[in-house]
Design a protein around this motif. Sequence first.
Motif, PDB file in Angstrom:
ATOM      1  N   ASP A 123      70.341  77.298 114.457  1.00  0.00           N
ATOM      2  CA  ASP A 123      69.561  78.508 114.215  1.00  0.00           C
ATOM      3  C   ASP A 123      68.331  78.440 115.100  1.00  0.00           C
ATOM      4  N   LEU A 124      68.472  78.883 116.346  1.00  0.00           N
ATOM      5  CA  LEU A 124      67.379  78.769 117.303  1.00  0.00           C
ATOM      6  C   LEU A 124      67.282  80.042 118.147  1.00  0.00           C
ATOM      7  N   VAL A 125      66.136  80.207 118.792  1.00  0.00           N
ATOM      8  CA  VAL A 125      65.872  81.411 119.574  1.00  0.00           C
ATOM      9  C   VAL A 125      65.298  81.010 120.922  1.00  0.00           C
ATOM     10  N   THR A 126      65.881  81.557 121.995  1.00  0.00           N
ATOM     11  CA  THR A 126      65.394  81.306 123.351  1.00  0.00           C
ATOM     12  C   THR A 126      64.549  82.485 123.828  1.00  0.00           C
ATOM     13  N   PHE A 127      63.326  82.201 124.244  1.00  0.00           N
ATOM     14  CA  PHE A 127      62.456  83.187 124.891  1.00  0.00           C
ATOM     15  C   PHE A 127      62.432  82.880 126.384  1.00  0.00           C
ATOM     16  N   ARG A 128      62.977  83.798 127.147  1.00  0.00           N
ATOM     17  CA  ARG A 128      63.109  83.636 128.596  1.00  0.00           C
ATOM     18  C   ARG A 128      62.206  84.634 129.309  1.00  0.00           C
ATOM     19  N   GLU A 129      61.315  84.118 130.165  1.00  0.00           N
ATOM     20  CA  GLU A 129      60.512  85.027 130.980  1.00  0.00           C
ATOM     21  C   GLU A 129      61.450  85.766 131.926  1.00  0.00           C
ATOM     22  N   ASN A 130      61.252  87.047 132.104  1.00  0.00           N
ATOM     23  CA  ASN A 130      62.302  87.904 132.647  1.00  0.00           C
ATOM     24  C   ASN A 130      62.004  88.526 134.005  1.00  0.00           C
ATOM     25  N   THR A 131      60.818  88.275 134.579  1.00  0.00           N
ATOM     26  CA  THR A 131      60.430  89.073 135.739  1.00  0.00           C
ATOM     27  C   THR A 131      60.171  88.281 137.008  1.00  0.00           C
ATOM     28  N   GLU A 132      60.058  86.953 136.920  1.00  0.00           N
ATOM     29  CA  GLU A 132      59.693  86.210 138.130  1.00  0.00           C
ATOM     30  C   GLU A 132      60.492  84.910 138.233  1.00  0.00           C
ATOM     31  N   ASP A 133      59.895  83.833 138.740  1.00  0.00           N
ATOM     32  CA  ASP A 133      60.576  82.558 138.951  1.00  0.00           C
ATOM     33  C   ASP A 133      61.612  82.712 140.074  1.00  0.00           C
ATOM     34  N   LEU A 134      62.457  81.740 140.258  1.00  0.00           N
ATOM     35  CA  LEU A 134      63.485  81.803 141.300  1.00  0.00           C
ATOM     36  C   LEU A 134      64.430  82.977 141.096  1.00  0.00           C
ATOM     37  N   TYR A 135      64.593  83.381 139.851  1.00  0.00           N
ATOM     38  CA  TYR A 135      65.544  84.441 139.509  1.00  0.00           C
ATOM     39  C   TYR A 135      65.135  85.791 140.089  1.00  0.00           C
ATOM     40  N   ALA A 136      63.881  85.932 140.512  1.00  0.00           N
ATOM     41  CA  ALA A 136      63.425  87.192 141.087  1.00  0.00           C
ATOM     42  C   ALA A 136      64.091  87.476 142.428  1.00  0.00           C
ATOM     43  N   GLY A 137      64.695  86.460 143.025  1.00  0.00           N
ATOM     44  CA  GLY A 137      65.462  86.674 144.250  1.00  0.00           C
ATOM     45  C   GLY A 137      64.614  86.891 145.491  1.00  0.00           C
ATOM     46  N   VAL A 138      63.428  86.261 145.535  1.00  0.00           N
ATOM     47  CA  VAL A 138      62.584  86.353 146.730  1.00  0.00           C
ATOM     48  C   VAL A 138      63.017  85.241 147.683  1.00  0.00           C
ATOM     49  N   GLU A 139      63.732  85.615 148.742  1.00  0.00           N
ATOM     50  CA  GLU A 139      64.318  84.633 149.645  1.00  0.00           C
ATOM     51  C   GLU A 139      64.030  85.005 151.100  1.00  0.00           C
ATOM     52  N   GLU A 140      64.114  84.002 151.954  1.00  0.00           N
ATOM     53  CA  GLU A 140      63.958  84.272 153.378  1.00  0.00           C
ATOM     54  C   GLU A 140      64.877  83.354 154.183  1.00  0.00           C
ATOM     55  N   LYS A 141      65.339  83.890 155.281  1.00  0.00           N
ATOM     56  CA  LYS A 141      66.188  83.122 156.192  1.00  0.00           C
ATOM     57  C   LYS A 141      65.301  82.488 157.256  1.00  0.00           C
ATOM     58  N   ILE A 142      65.307  81.179 157.308  1.00  0.00           N
ATOM     59  CA  ILE A 142      64.536  80.463 158.316  1.00  0.00           C
ATOM     60  C   ILE A 142      65.349  80.349 159.603  1.00  0.00           C
TER      61      ILE A 142
END
Length: 331
Positions: free
Chosen positions: A111-130
């Motif tokens: 009986d547990l609850v996960t609170f996940r930040e939803n707008t940033e971190d790696l999941y935001a998909g900010v990537e660049e090709k070097i």
Amino acid sequence: MTTITVFKGDGIGPEITDAVIDILNAAKAPLTYEFFNVGAAEYERNGALIPEAAFQSFDKTHILLKSPITTPIGKGFRSLNVTLRKKYDLFANIRPAKSNTAVKTPFPNVDLVTFRENTEDLYAGVEEKISDDEMHSIKIITRHASSRIIRSAFEYAVAHGRKKVTCVHKANIMKLSDGMFLDIFREIAPDYPQVEADDKIVDNTCMQLVMHPENFDVMVMPNLYGDIISDLTSGLIGGLGLLPSMNIGTDYAMFEAVHGSAPDIAGKHIANPTALLWSACMMLEHLGENETARRIRQAVDDVLAEKKCLTPDLGGTAKTEEYKDAIIAKL
């Protein structure tokens, strides 16, 4: 009556949506609906993954019940879930995982609850090709986003009589980004003296969850860890078909099943609508319709406990419609 927006999605989406709406109506939930088709099938028909009218409806109602959506695979298509979360600043992804009587697992008392930040971190998909041989993905952690998800987790714990909030991080390696997230957690925790606060490194958290899940209550973490750990918690209770979620912002709220659109079983009438139904119960509670939500949850629990009319993923042979009718009969 409250008007809500409903995205029927694709794959099994329309089937489970229809079942959930039938149950809501049978429970006399005080709702009216604006329905929209979204996803890959809608793109094939009309050239838009989400029609503009669907956005306009959500802009107006501020409440969205969303069934699974297929995002076409390939360049140029961003996850529709990510798009919706960013567009409406749905910063808190809340996923409760609770054991049930239908699915036998090694862990009967989760009986547990996960609170996940939803707008940033790696999941935001900010990537660049070097270069052709090197790609960079940027991890973004801000005080603003971290503070509001952490405070939301503590507020939820207080409101729901929860005893502990655990911060999940990798601050031993990412000392600046995850380090700041952990520092903010430690700054906020004293504002809630009635709630125990602790923290765990993410890899240790995964190990502890599959050994002693009873030691966890509410967990709060950055985006990518939340995506992974919430799926892990679904495995503790029997799978994604039993894990609801809500995405909450300051002004908007989206309620959805965590699982995908399962195109391999679409049209076979064997999909399990439970996760979407429990997400709808979270929506009812968000709207203050606690008694209606309680009655639906009790009806589902009764059907699961009887084990006479379960969908194949729960070990039964019932069609989606038969499972739905069994729930309605309990209502």
